[in-house]
Design an enzyme around this catalytic site. Sequence first.
Site, PDB file in Angstrom:
ATOM      1  N   ASP A   1      78.961 -31.851  71.661  1.00  0.00           N
ATOM      2  CA  ASP A   1      77.922 -30.807  71.708  1.00  0.00           C
ATOM      3  C   ASP A   1      78.378 -29.527  72.421  1.00  0.00           C
ATOM      4  OD1 ASP A   1      76.185 -32.540  70.362  1.00  0.00           O
ATOM      5  OD2 ASP A   1      75.371 -33.358  72.227  1.00  0.00           O
TER       6      ASP A   1
ATOM      7  N   THR B   1      83.608 -29.895  67.846  1.00  0.00           N
ATOM      8  CA  THR B   1      84.916 -30.097  68.480  1.00  0.00           C
ATOM      9  C   THR B   1      84.876 -31.471  69.157  1.00  0.00           C
ATOM     10  OG1 THR B   1      84.170 -29.100  70.546  1.00  0.00           O
ATOM     11  CG2 THR B   1      85.219 -27.624  68.944  1.00  0.00           C
TER      12      THR B   1
ATOM     13  N   MET C   1      74.289 -40.017  64.399  1.00  0.00           N
ATOM     14  CA  MET C   1      74.200 -40.470  65.788  1.00  0.00           C
ATOM     15  C   MET C   1      75.421 -41.251  66.277  1.00  0.00           C
ATOM     16  SD  MET C   1      71.411 -39.053  66.521  1.00  0.00           S
ATOM     17  CE  MET C   1      70.900 -39.697  68.093  1.00  0.00           C
TER      18      MET C   1
ATOM     19  N   ASN D   1      77.265 -29.001  63.262  1.00  0.00           N
ATOM     20  CA  ASN D   1      76.245 -29.929  63.759  1.00  0.00           C
ATOM     21  C   ASN D   1      75.018 -29.127  64.139  1.00  0.00           C
ATOM     22  OD1 ASN D   1      75.116 -32.385  64.787  1.00  0.00           O
ATOM     23  ND2 ASN D   1      75.662 -31.738  66.868  1.00  0.00           N
TER      24      ASN D   1
ATOM     25  N   ASN E   1      66.570 -32.682  58.322  1.00  0.00           N
ATOM     26  CA  ASN E   1      67.474 -31.530  58.238  1.00  0.00           C
ATOM     27  C   ASN E   1      68.255 -31.533  56.931  1.00  0.00           C
ATOM     28  OD1 ASN E   1      67.526 -29.653  60.656  1.00  0.00           O
ATOM     29  ND2 ASN E   1      67.417 -31.654  61.648  1.00  0.00           N
TER      30      ASN E   1
ATOM     31  N   HIS F   1      71.979 -29.366  66.901  1.00  0.00           N
ATOM     32  CA  HIS F   1      71.637 -30.092  68.129  1.00  0.00           C
ATOM     33  C   HIS F   1      70.310 -29.554  68.663  1.00  0.00           C
ATOM     34  CE1 HIS F   1      72.287 -32.336  71.804  1.00  0.00           C
ATOM     35  NE2 HIS F   1      71.854 -31.272  72.462  1.00  0.00           N
TER      36      HIS F   1
HETATM   37  C1  GRF Z   1      67.304 -33.578  64.843  1.00  0.00           C
HETATM   38  O1  GRF Z   1      66.478 -33.184  65.910  1.00  0.00           O
HETATM   39  C2  GRF Z   1      68.722 -33.123  65.073  1.00  0.00           C
HETATM   40  O2  GRF Z   1      68.805 -31.898  65.720  1.00  0.00           O
HETATM   41  C3  GRF Z   1      69.256 -34.215  65.954  1.00  0.00           C
HETATM   42  O3  GRF Z   1      68.685 -35.397  65.474  1.00  0.00           O
HETATM   43  C4  GRF Z   1      67.465 -35.091  64.786  1.00  0.00           C
HETATM   44  C5  GRF Z   1      67.628 -35.605  63.401  1.00  0.00           C
HETATM   45  O4  GRF Z   1      66.472 -35.434  62.627  1.00  0.00           O
HETATM   46  N1  GRF Z   1      70.694 -34.175  65.987  1.00  0.00           N
HETATM   47  P1  GRF Z   1      66.539 -35.549  61.041  1.00  0.00           P
HETATM   48  O5  GRF Z   1      67.220 -36.877  60.716  1.00  0.00           O
HETATM   49  O6  GRF Z   1      67.316 -34.382  60.519  1.00  0.00           O
HETATM   50  O7  GRF Z   1      65.107 -35.539  60.593  1.00  0.00           O
END
Ligand code: GRF
Length: 206
Positions: free
Chosen positions: A139, A135, A84, A101, A14, A103
Amino acid sequence: MSSIVVLISGRGSNMQALLDAGIPVAAVISNVTGAAGLAIAEQRGIATRVVPHKDYASRESFEEALAGQIDAFSPRLVALAGFMRVLGPGFVDGYRDRMLNIHPSLLPAFPGLNTHERALAEGVKLHGCTVHFVTADLDHGPIVAQAAVPVRRDDTAASLAQRVLKQEHVLYPRAVRWFLDGRLVIKRGTVNVKGNDAQFVFDDSA
Ligand code: GRF
């Protein structure tokens, strides 16, 4: 300064999507030493920092160190991208209305972990991803945008995750761009986009 700081813990796809979309990223910060996404950021000449949560005795001291690293870049926005760690109310409050974020579920369904497995176990027919303001309620912040994909009869958690991830990479840069362009309006816990861009994506092509 009109830039963002991205927080990651792992692969960083991402984060990469944000960079590919031309989002101005001042720095990428990870709580995990050697997170794969850090190398990608470095290759692109983006500043990286590591704040290993394991080095801190308490969540508060970790978050204080993390905030120090973030604030050194004076970002307009903090974007969590596969970060995480659960963040405490004090930290979250410091970035109120300027932390997003992504999710991997259609919130408020399936907050937390293992979203794809849980979606399959529930037999939902639509699944997807959500960009939301962060917040203290895990999630559950104001929803900026959602992308939905159909759940197929032969889906596994891995195949579903792959289809959702493709949409994450479309949705997140779009939402971050709206934020940086000053187009997001939060009112009574809901978010609208000035100019009325569609805040959803539905892709049944894959
Ligand atoms: C993604 O699915 C995101 O939505 C979730 O953790 C994953 C992270 O993937 N929170 P990356 O590190 O962005 O490849």
